[in-house]
Design a protein around this motif. Structure first.
Motif, PDB file in Angstrom:
ATOM      1  N   PRO A   1       0.803  -1.230   0.000  1.00 38.71           N
ATOM      2  CA  PRO A   1       0.000   0.000   0.000  1.00 38.71           C
ATOM      3  C   PRO A   1       0.833   1.277   0.000  1.00 38.71           C
ATOM      4  O   PRO A   1       0.330   2.345  -0.306  1.00 38.71           O
ATOM      5  N   ARG A   2       2.115   1.182   0.344  1.00 43.35           N
ATOM      6  CA  ARG A   2       2.980   2.372   0.413  1.00 43.35           C
ATOM      7  C   ARG A   2       3.992   2.425  -0.735  1.00 43.35           C
ATOM      8  O   ARG A   2       4.762   3.359  -0.822  1.00 43.35           O
ATOM      9  N   ARG A   3       3.968   1.436  -1.577  1.00 43.46           N
ATOM     10  CA  ARG A   3       4.917   1.357  -2.687  1.00 43.46           C
ATOM     11  C   ARG A   3       4.365   2.112  -3.894  1.00 43.46           C
ATOM     12  O   ARG A   3       3.272   1.836  -4.370  1.00 43.46           O
ATOM     13  N   LEU A   4       5.129   3.085  -4.371  1.00 48.00           N
ATOM     14  CA  LEU A   4       4.716   3.852  -5.544  1.00 48.00           C
ATOM     15  C   LEU A   4       5.136   3.122  -6.814  1.00 48.00           C
ATOM     16  O   LEU A   4       6.278   2.677  -6.932  1.00 48.00           O
ATOM     17  N   ASP A   5       4.209   3.007  -7.767  1.00 47.43           N
ATOM     18  CA  ASP A   5       4.564   2.379  -9.045  1.00 47.43           C
ATOM     19  C   ASP A   5       5.024   3.463 -10.020  1.00 47.43           C
ATOM     20  O   ASP A   5       5.032   4.653  -9.704  1.00 47.43           O
ATOM     21  N   ALA A   6       5.420   3.049 -11.197  1.00 44.62           N
ATOM     22  CA  ALA A   6       5.995   3.977 -12.178  1.00 44.62           C
ATOM     23  C   ALA A   6       5.015   5.083 -12.564  1.00 44.62           C
ATOM     24  O   ALA A   6       5.387   6.257 -12.622  1.00 44.62           O
TER      25      ALA A   6
ATOM     26  N   GLU B   1       2.598   6.290 -10.867  1.00 48.80           N
ATOM     27  CA  GLU B   1       2.434   7.198  -9.727  1.00 48.80           C
ATOM     28  C   GLU B   1       3.657   8.092  -9.560  1.00 48.80           C
ATOM     29  O   GLU B   1       3.528   9.291  -9.288  1.00 48.80           O
ATOM     30  N   LEU B   2       4.854   7.529  -9.731  1.00 46.73           N
ATOM     31  CA  LEU B   2       6.065   8.335  -9.602  1.00 46.73           C
ATOM     32  C   LEU B   2       6.106   9.464 -10.614  1.00 46.73           C
ATOM     33  O   LEU B   2       6.389  10.609 -10.261  1.00 46.73           O
TER      34      LEU B   2
ATOM     35  N   GLY C   1       9.535  14.696   4.031  1.00 48.92           N
ATOM     36  CA  GLY C   1       9.020  14.221   5.318  1.00 48.92           C
ATOM     37  C   GLY C   1       8.609  12.765   5.233  1.00 48.92           C
ATOM     38  O   GLY C   1       9.314  11.948   4.653  1.00 48.92           O
ATOM     39  N   GLU C   2       7.462  12.447   5.797  1.00 51.27           N
ATOM     40  CA  GLU C   2       6.920  11.091   5.678  1.00 51.27           C
ATOM     41  C   GLU C   2       6.026  10.964   4.456  1.00 51.27           C
ATOM     42  O   GLU C   2       5.516   9.896   4.160  1.00 51.27           O
ATOM     43  N   ARG C   3       5.841  12.061   3.740  1.00 45.55           N
ATOM     44  CA  ARG C   3       4.934  12.095   2.605  1.00 45.55           C
ATOM     45  C   ARG C   3       5.416  11.210   1.465  1.00 45.55           C
ATOM     46  O   ARG C   3       4.663  10.420   0.921  1.00 45.55           O
ATOM     47  N   ILE C   4       6.689  11.363   1.060  1.00 40.86           N
ATOM     48  CA  ILE C   4       7.205  10.616  -0.074  1.00 40.86           C
ATOM     49  C   ILE C   4       8.707  10.405   0.077  1.00 40.86           C
ATOM     50  O   ILE C   4       9.400  11.230   0.659  1.00 40.86           O
ATOM     51  N   GLY C   5       9.171   9.292  -0.444  1.00 40.83           N
ATOM     52  CA  GLY C   5      10.601   9.019  -0.510  1.00 40.83           C
ATOM     53  C   GLY C   5      10.902   8.245  -1.783  1.00 40.83           C
ATOM     54  O   GLY C   5      10.219   7.265  -2.088  1.00 40.83           O
ATOM     55  N   VAL C   6      11.880   8.725  -2.529  1.00 43.65           N
ATOM     56  CA  VAL C   6      12.324   8.028  -3.727  1.00 43.65           C
ATOM     57  C   VAL C   6      13.831   7.871  -3.594  1.00 43.65           C
ATOM     58  O   VAL C   6      14.540   8.852  -3.352  1.00 43.65           O
TER      59      VAL C   6
ATOM     60  N   ASP D   1       1.118   7.759   2.763  1.00 41.51           N
ATOM     61  CA  ASP D   1      -0.303   7.766   2.424  1.00 41.51           C
ATOM     62  C   ASP D   1      -0.420   8.096   0.940  1.00 41.51           C
ATOM     63  O   ASP D   1      -0.396   9.259   0.549  1.00 41.51           O
ATOM     64  N   LYS D   2      -0.512   7.074   0.110  1.00 45.19           N
ATOM     65  CA  LYS D   2      -0.527   7.282  -1.335  1.00 45.19           C
ATOM     66  C   LYS D   2      -1.645   8.213  -1.787  1.00 45.19           C
ATOM     67  O   LYS D   2      -1.454   9.021  -2.692  1.00 45.19           O
ATOM     68  N   SER D   3      -2.800   8.137  -1.153  1.00 53.24           N
ATOM     69  CA  SER D   3      -3.908   8.985  -1.594  1.00 53.24           C
ATOM     70  C   SER D   3      -3.567  10.463  -1.404  1.00 53.24           C
ATOM     71  O   SER D   3      -3.913  11.294  -2.244  1.00 53.24           O
ATOM     72  N   ALA D   4      -2.869  10.808  -0.355  1.00 56.92           N
ATOM     73  CA  ALA D   4      -2.481  12.206  -0.119  1.00 56.92           C
ATOM     74  C   ALA D   4      -1.422  12.651  -1.121  1.00 56.92           C
ATOM     75  O   ALA D   4      -1.455  13.779  -1.605  1.00 56.92           O
ATOM     76  N   VAL D   5      -0.501  11.787  -1.449  1.00 53.83           N
ATOM     77  CA  VAL D   5       0.566  12.106  -2.403  1.00 53.83           C
ATOM     78  C   VAL D   5       0.010  12.269  -3.799  1.00 53.83           C
ATOM     79  O   VAL D   5       0.391  13.185  -4.536  1.00 53.83           O
ATOM     80  N   LEU D   6      -0.893  11.409  -4.183  1.00 53.49           N
ATOM     81  CA  LEU D   6      -1.423  11.444  -5.534  1.00 53.49           C
ATOM     82  C   LEU D   6      -2.382  12.604  -5.754  1.00 53.49           C
ATOM     83  O   LEU D   6      -2.620  13.004  -6.881  1.00 53.49           O
ATOM     84  N   GLU D   7      -2.905  13.185  -4.669  1.00 52.30           N
ATOM     85  CA  GLU D   7      -3.780  14.352  -4.799  1.00 52.30           C
ATOM     86  C   GLU D   7      -2.986  15.607  -5.092  1.00 52.30           C
ATOM     87  O   GLU D   7      -3.428  16.477  -5.801  1.00 52.30           O
TER      88      GLU D   7
END
Length: 172
Positions: free
Chosen positions: A33-38, A40-41, A103-108, A162-168
């Protein structure tokens, strides 16, 4: 988003292979649930992202610095002065690691080799145009020794608490 369908597919293959080669510890943190796919990235990595760039000295000592990074065609692009320590390190030892963390929002997190792009490189004009549009002037005009660099990733993972927050809201 400048990525082609082929580039997104290749990025997904890279992400999947990297995740499979990752340690159990990392896979316990970057769960499904926390893994971003291509897709999404490339959606969230728009605009300028402040990157942490890790290089290595001639004595094998790690060094880290920040660079303005842009995710273009599924690869990180950045500029710097040729006289900067990071540029000198990368010229001799092109292996590098790059992270983008908000922060905790996203990490690549990415590992690979950095290539230096000159004006005669087939991708240079598009990168130059993108950076000029972003900054309002060409990085080439900022000094006599500006170099354009691109990480060719061999390993990459993307995380969002939280993928939904990042994708918004795309990253800036």
């Amino acid at each position: 988003m400048k990525e082609t369908a082929t580039e997104v597919t290749q990025l997904q293959e890279l992400l999947d292979a990297a995740y499979e080669r990752s340690t159990e510890h990392l896979r316990n943190i970057i769960t499904g649930p926390r893994r971003l796919d291509a897709a999404e990235l490339v959606q969230v990595l728009t605009g300028m992202c402040t990157l942490n760039l890790a290089t290595v000295t001639a004595r094998g000592e790690p060094r880290i610095s920040a660079v303005d990074g842009h995710f273009l065609h599924a690869r990180w692009v950045f500029t710097t002065s040729a006289s900067a320590a990071k540029a000198r390190h990368l010229k001799k030892r092109p292996a590098a690691s790059i992270s983008y963390v908000d922060g905790e929002r996203i990490g690549v997190f990415s590992h690979g080799n950095v290539e230096f792009l000159t004006a005669d490189h087939p991708d240079f004009a598009e990168i130059e145009e993108h950076l000029t549009n972003h900054y309002g002037s060409s990085p080439s005009s900022w000094g006599d020794d500006i170099v354009y660099c691109r990480l060719q990733p061999s390993w990459m993972v993307g995380y969002a608490f939280d993928k939904s927050a990042v994708l918004e809201t795309p990253a800036r």
